[in-house]
Each structure stands twice: as C-alpha cells, then as structure tokens.
Design a protein around this motif. Structure first.
Motif, PDB file in Angstrom:
ATOM      1  N   SER A   1      65.218  68.016  39.292  1.00 27.70           N
ATOM      2  CA  SER A   1      65.557  67.362  37.950  1.00 27.70           C
ATOM      3  C   SER A   1      64.291  66.813  36.998  1.00 27.70           C
ATOM      4  O   SER A   1      64.512  66.342  36.015  1.00 27.70           O
ATOM      5  N   GLY A   2      62.944  67.075  37.765  1.00 26.67           N
ATOM      6  CA  GLY A   2      61.945  66.565  36.863  1.00 26.67           C
ATOM      7  C   GLY A   2      61.250  67.597  35.979  1.00 26.67           C
ATOM      8  O   GLY A   2      61.773  69.015  36.003  1.00 26.67           O
ATOM      9  N   VAL A   3      60.235  67.499  35.314  1.00 27.80           N
ATOM     10  CA  VAL A   3      59.583  68.418  34.421  1.00 27.80           C
ATOM     11  C   VAL A   3      58.036  68.534  35.051  1.00 27.80           C
ATOM     12  O   VAL A   3      57.539  67.380  35.211  1.00 27.80           O
ATOM     13  N   ILE A   4      57.517  69.713  35.004  1.00 30.73           N
ATOM     14  CA  ILE A   4      56.250  69.708  35.585  1.00 30.73           C
ATOM     15  C   ILE A   4      55.159  69.081  34.368  1.00 30.73           C
ATOM     16  O   ILE A   4      55.218  69.391  33.334  1.00 30.73           O
ATOM     17  N   ASP A   5      54.414  68.389  34.867  1.00 27.95           N
ATOM     18  CA  ASP A   5      53.267  67.639  34.016  1.00 27.95           C
ATOM     19  C   ASP A   5      52.070  68.452  34.108  1.00 27.95           C
ATOM     20  O   ASP A   5      51.244  68.840  35.421  1.00 27.95           O
ATOM     21  N   SER A   6      51.644  69.108  33.013  1.00 30.21           N
ATOM     22  CA  SER A   6      50.470  70.124  33.074  1.00 30.21           C
ATOM     23  C   SER A   6      49.290  69.392  33.478  1.00 30.21           C
ATOM     24  O   SER A   6      48.326  69.855  34.264  1.00 30.21           O
ATOM     25  N   GLN A   7      48.972  68.117  32.994  1.00 31.53           N
ATOM     26  CA  GLN A   7      47.949  67.417  33.387  1.00 31.53           C
ATOM     27  C   GLN A   7      47.724  67.310  34.923  1.00 31.53           C
ATOM     28  O   GLN A   7      46.398  67.243  35.386  1.00 31.53           O
ATOM     29  N   LEU A   8      49.120  66.502  35.498  1.00 30.43           N
ATOM     30  CA  LEU A   8      48.607  66.356  36.951  1.00 30.43           C
ATOM     31  C   LEU A   8      48.599  67.610  37.768  1.00 30.43           C
ATOM     32  O   LEU A   8      47.667  67.599  38.627  1.00 30.43           O
ATOM     33  N   LEU A   9      48.980  68.736  36.978  1.00 27.74           N
ATOM     34  CA  LEU A   9      49.088  69.992  37.778  1.00 27.74           C
ATOM     35  C   LEU A   9      47.667  70.422  37.870  1.00 27.74           C
ATOM     36  O   LEU A   9      47.189  71.024  39.116  1.00 27.74           O
ATOM     37  N   GLU A  10      47.135  70.367  36.747  1.00 30.03           N
ATOM     38  CA  GLU A  10      45.790  70.791  36.829  1.00 30.03           C
ATOM     39  C   GLU A  10      44.905  70.090  37.779  1.00 30.03           C
ATOM     40  O   GLU A  10      43.921  70.714  38.452  1.00 30.03           O
ATOM     41  N   LYS A  11      45.003  68.790  37.777  1.00 26.23           N
ATOM     42  CA  LYS A  11      44.242  68.120  38.427  1.00 26.23           C
ATOM     43  C   LYS A  11      44.241  68.397  40.092  1.00 26.23           C
ATOM     44  O   LYS A  11      43.567  68.386  40.715  1.00 26.23           O
ATOM     45  N   LEU A  12      45.717  68.669  40.534  1.00 24.06           N
ATOM     46  CA  LEU A  12      45.864  68.895  41.775  1.00 24.06           C
ATOM     47  C   LEU A  12      45.408  70.294  42.243  1.00 24.06           C
ATOM     48  O   LEU A  12      44.854  70.280  43.482  1.00 24.06           O
ATOM     49  N   ASN A  13      45.208  71.112  41.362  1.00 24.98           N
ATOM     50  CA  ASN A  13      44.987  72.620  41.590  1.00 24.98           C
ATOM     51  C   ASN A  13      43.394  72.619  41.569  1.00 24.98           C
ATOM     52  O   ASN A  13      42.915  73.737  41.928  1.00 24.98           O
ATOM     53  N   ALA A  14      42.678  71.564  41.061  1.00 27.34           N
ATOM     54  CA  ALA A  14      41.381  71.782  40.914  1.00 27.34           C
ATOM     55  C   ALA A  14      40.195  71.275  42.134  1.00 27.34           C
ATOM     56  O   ALA A  14      39.169  71.240  42.051  1.00 27.34           O
ATOM     57  N   PHE A  15      40.948  70.569  43.377  1.00 29.48           N
ATOM     58  CA  PHE A  15      40.179  70.385  44.278  1.00 29.48           C
ATOM     59  C   PHE A  15      39.374  71.555  44.895  1.00 29.48           C
ATOM     60  O   PHE A  15      39.795  72.636  44.895  1.00 29.48           O
ATOM     61  N   SER A  16      38.091  71.464  45.157  1.00 28.15           N
ATOM     62  CA  SER A  16      37.205  72.484  45.604  1.00 28.15           C
ATOM     63  C   SER A  16      37.549  73.197  46.899  1.00 28.15           C
ATOM     64  O   SER A  16      37.271  74.339  47.152  1.00 28.15           O
ATOM     65  N   TYR A  17      38.493  72.298  47.825  1.00 24.92           N
ATOM     66  CA  TYR A  17      39.115  72.769  48.862  1.00 24.92           C
ATOM     67  C   TYR A  17      39.670  74.070  48.756  1.00 24.92           C
ATOM     68  O   TYR A  17      39.654  75.048  49.767  1.00 24.92           O
ATOM     69  N   PHE A  18      40.278  74.251  47.462  1.00 20.82           N
ATOM     70  CA  PHE A  18      41.249  75.540  47.532  1.00 20.82           C
ATOM     71  C   PHE A  18      40.258  76.875  47.202  1.00 20.82           C
ATOM     72  O   PHE A  18      40.814  77.924  47.725  1.00 20.82           O
ATOM     73  N   SER A  19      39.225  76.500  46.748  1.00 21.18           N
ATOM     74  CA  SER A  19      38.348  77.839  46.727  1.00 21.18           C
ATOM     75  C   SER A  19      37.435  78.200  47.647  1.00 21.18           C
ATOM     76  O   SER A  19      36.825  78.919  48.011  1.00 21.18           O
ATOM     77  N   GLN A  20      37.775  77.005  48.849  1.00 19.84           N
ATOM     78  CA  GLN A  20      36.720  77.424  50.132  1.00 19.84           C
ATOM     79  C   GLN A  20      37.338  78.613  50.983  1.00 19.84           C
ATOM     80  O   GLN A  20      38.706  78.760  50.801  1.00 19.84           O
ATOM     81  N   LYS A  21      36.552  79.277  51.570  1.00 20.18           N
ATOM     82  CA  LYS A  21      37.174  80.385  52.492  1.00 20.18           C
ATOM     83  C   LYS A  21      37.394  79.721  53.821  1.00 20.18           C
ATOM     84  O   LYS A  21      36.777  78.884  54.285  1.00 20.18           O
ATOM     85  N   PRO A  22      38.526  80.385  54.455  1.00 21.43           N
ATOM     86  CA  PRO A  22      38.502  79.827  55.733  1.00 21.43           C
ATOM     87  C   PRO A  22      37.613  80.187  56.750  1.00 21.43           C
ATOM     88  O   PRO A  22      36.734  81.254  56.489  1.00 21.43           O
ATOM     89  N   PRO A  23      37.488  79.776  57.787  1.00 23.19           N
ATOM     90  CA  PRO A  23      38.581  78.541  58.541  1.00 23.19           C
ATOM     91  C   PRO A  23      38.332  77.169  57.746  1.00 23.19           C
ATOM     92  O   PRO A  23      36.992  76.789  57.450  1.00 23.19           O
ATOM     93  N   LYS A  24      39.115  76.741  57.391  1.00 25.46           N
ATOM     94  CA  LYS A  24      39.194  75.507  56.939  1.00 25.46           C
ATOM     95  C   LYS A  24      40.593  74.709  57.278  1.00 25.46           C
ATOM     96  O   LYS A  24      41.684  75.240  57.697  1.00 25.46           O
ATOM     97  N   SER A  25      40.880  73.421  57.422  1.00 28.29           N
ATOM     98  CA  SER A  25      41.847  72.725  57.757  1.00 28.29           C
ATOM     99  C   SER A  25      41.825  71.080  57.008  1.00 28.29           C
ATOM    100  O   SER A  25      40.717  70.766  56.552  1.00 28.29           O
ATOM    101  N   LEU A  26      43.019  70.550  56.710  1.00 26.93           N
ATOM    102  CA  LEU A  26      43.211  69.381  56.270  1.00 26.93           C
ATOM    103  C   LEU A  26      43.715  68.134  57.233  1.00 26.93           C
ATOM    104  O   LEU A  26      44.258  68.782  58.321  1.00 26.93           O
ATOM    105  N   GLY A  27      43.527  67.094  57.126  1.00 31.82           N
ATOM    106  CA  GLY A  27      44.126  65.948  57.505  1.00 31.82           C
ATOM    107  C   GLY A  27      44.460  64.727  56.736  1.00 31.82           C
ATOM    108  O   GLY A  27      44.389  65.088  55.385  1.00 31.82           O
ATOM    109  N   ARG A  28      44.968  63.640  57.631  1.00 33.87           N
ATOM    110  CA  ARG A  28      45.538  62.509  56.594  1.00 33.87           C
ATOM    111  C   ARG A  28      44.413  61.885  55.683  1.00 33.87           C
ATOM    112  O   ARG A  28      44.586  61.524  54.684  1.00 33.87           O
ATOM    113  N   GLU A  29      42.992  62.301  56.186  1.00 33.37           N
ATOM    114  CA  GLU A  29      41.937  61.823  55.159  1.00 33.37           C
ATOM    115  C   GLU A  29      42.017  62.417  53.826  1.00 33.37           C
ATOM    116  O   GLU A  29      41.731  61.810  52.764  1.00 33.37           O
TER     117      GLU A  29
END
Length: 349
Positions: free
Chosen positions: A199-227
């Motif tokens: 029911s919502g609409v995608i917000d481009s500003q938030l989406l850009e920030k969410l996709n900008a974390f350096s973690y996503f460009s790191q090569k594996p092995p990698k993992s995430l936690g609650r932190e």
C-alpha cells in the motif's frame, strides 16, 4: 533454532540417511512462540551487562530444554541427539567474537539428552565469519537448487562457484520489516503477505541511502548481525519516519531487499533459486525479488519454508557427532574447514 526476527523457537525431528548422497525426512515439527516477556528479554539481551547476560544464558537454556522435552513427549519421539543453534545476541567476527545464548549443559540436563550447540565460535576463532552455517546443508540436502536464499531476520544466500560453496549475508530483512509492521499497528508482529508494504510508495531518497552502505560492495565472505541493524538501519528508519509514512518506509525497504538479492546473483548462470524462511511467505517481497532477477524462484512446501534452518542445524549436529566437516572455509573465510560444536552429556544430578 531461534532467529533474529524473534518469531519463536523452531523444532524439527529429522531422520537422515546416506546412500552415497544425503537424504532426510521430517518426522515432526513445531514452533514455540515467545510470549511478550521472552521477546523483551531476548531483544534487550544485546544491552545487558555480562553477569546478567550469563544469568539469561542459563535461563534460556532451561527454556530450550523444557520446550524440547515437551516437543519430544508430545510427538512420542526418540531422538539420538539434540542440536541447538541458540539465540544470537552478539555477532562480531571482525573482533573474533560471537555469542549464541542457551547454555548447553542446562539444556542437556533439562531435556535429558546429549546436546550439541555453539556451532559458530570455532570458525570465528579461525578467522572466519561464523556465518552463514546453513550452506553445507544447502549443498548436501538440496543439490537440485543452484541457489538457496533464506529470508529471516537477515537475508542470506549460498551457491557454488567452480564447485566451491560460497555464501554470505545479503542484507537486513525481517528484522526491519517486522519492526515497521509493529510501528504501523502495535498488534502486528509482521506484515502478512506484504499488504502494508504494497500500500506504500517507494521513497527514492531513503532507498538511495539504504543501498549506499559499503557492506553491499564488499566481496564475500561477509556476514551481518544485530549490530548492523542497530547502528545503521534503525537510525535511517527513524529519520525517514519524520517525513514519510510507515507504509512508504515498508515499501521502500522491501524494494531495498529485492534489489540487493537481485544484485547478489546478477552475474551468475541462470538457474532455480529456492526461497525459504519467513520472507518466502511475504507475497509482495517475493514479487519484487522476481522483478529484480532473471532466475526462476521456487517456493517449497510449508515445512521447508518454515523449518529449513532448524533442519540444517540438526544436520550440523549429526555431522559433528560423526566427526565430519560441518563448516566450510570457502563460505566463512576461516583458515580451515571445521567440525564444530560443543557436546554436552546429560548429567542426572
């Protein structure tokens, strides 16, 4: 198995056999839902001082033992071993540290059986990520699927490259979606079928920030936690809530998950992708994933959707009992493969 989305304790009783390849049959399954108090205790464990955390470790081990014994009695089971993932409080592989609570000796004494737990620590001490651990199960129990995606509190994927299994955490998933569903309606634990997000609409500003974390460009092995969720995602969601609706935040976060999943295998050969975990039931999320990938999505039966992680931890326990490798260095980046897990024998005091 207890995941970071706090949807309860998943339990399976499984028969395994090997005729040159591994096979399994789920004999019984159940889910113990946390009450409000246990949800609070496990959620706040992240902030506890060491002495209080140790008390909770033992207390949670007793709870695991009690629900395990009740599960066994209810289904008239005769298990050889109990394999327990526990509940992750900290996961800091970069500091050679991980913690899953649910004291093994307390668990064993409470349910009256041999227990194997703490599957992650050895790998982390070897310099590995200690996660994901499910990929050896993907490889040996689900060989017909080139790609295995699990969407729980965190989305992770595993697949082979040049016959070597690799796997890694892709992004935060239900940790955020469930939190947002509760903000939209305090009586909701999750966004059923993704209806609120739809029911919502995608917000481009938030989406850009969410996709900008350096973690996503790191090569594996990698993992995430609650932190990562606490330090990076929560502040962004809080900022966004000042200017857009919760529905729009949910729609945007679903799109973020779908984009990151699509990117994770965009350069791999086209094949079937098995999706399991609670996210497989989110129809809107699955639609958006399909829109972001050319791979064929397969949603299995409910037993596999809901209990695949518990099934694989049972398998990890079996491999540990047989003194066989159950953690792959190709997945975690450790110095060597491991046969990991601590064994606790029932002590009748």
């Amino acid at each position: 198995m207890s995941g970071s989305s706090l949807d309860g304790i998943d339990m399976v009783d499984v028969d395994f056999w090997n005729d040159g390849e591994w096979h399994f049959r789920i004999v019984a399954k159940d889910n113990f839902e946390y009450d409000a108090e246990w949800k609070r205790l496990l959620s706040e464990a992240f902030y506890l001082p060491p002495a209080d955390l140790r008390i909770l470790d033992v207390r949670y081990g007793k709870l695991l033992g009690e629900v395990t014994k009740a599960f066994i009695d209810r289904h008239n089971l005769k298990p050889e071993i109990v394999a327990s993932h526990g509940h992750t409080v900290f996961h800091r592989p970069q500091e050679h540290f991980t913690l899953q609570i649910g004291d093994g000796q307390t668990l064993a004494n409470t349910c009256g059986l041999e227990v194997i737990n703490d599957f992650r620590t050895e790998d982390v001490l070897k310099g590995g990520q200690g996660a994901p651990l499910v990929p050896i199960g993907d490889k040996l129990l689900f060989p017909e699927y080139p790609y295995c995606l699990n969407i729980g509190g965190i989305a992770n994927i595993s697949y082979d490259i040049d016959s070597q299994r690799i796997a890694y955490d892709i992004c935060i998933a239900n940790q955020a979606l469930n939190l947002l569903a509760g903000l939209f309606d305090k009586n909701k634990c999750y966004d059923k079928d993704g209806l609120i997000a739809r029911s919502g609409v995608i917000d481009s500003q938030l989406l850009e920030k969410l996709n900008a974390f350096s973690y996503f460009s790191q090569k594996p092995p990698k993992s995430l936690g609650r932190e990562f969720f606490e330090e990076n995602i929560k502040p962004l969601l809080a900022q966004a809530s000042q200017r857009i609706s919760t529905q729009d935040i949910l729609a945007t976060f679903v799109e973020h998950i779908a984009i990151q999943i699509g990117k994770s295998i965009e350069n791999q050969p086209i094949g079937k992708m098995l999706i399991t975990g609670g996210g497989a039931r989110n129809k809107f999320l699955v639609e958006r994933i399909q829109a972001n990938t050319k791979h064929e999505i397969v949603i299995p039966d409910n037993d596999i959707i809901d209990y695949k992680e518990a099934l694989v931890f049972a398998f990890l326990g079996l491999l540990r009992k047989r003194n066989e490798i159950n953690i792959l260095k190709s997945v975690t980046g450790a110095g060597s493969d491991s046969c990991s897990g601590h064994i606790y024998i029932f002590q009748n005091k």
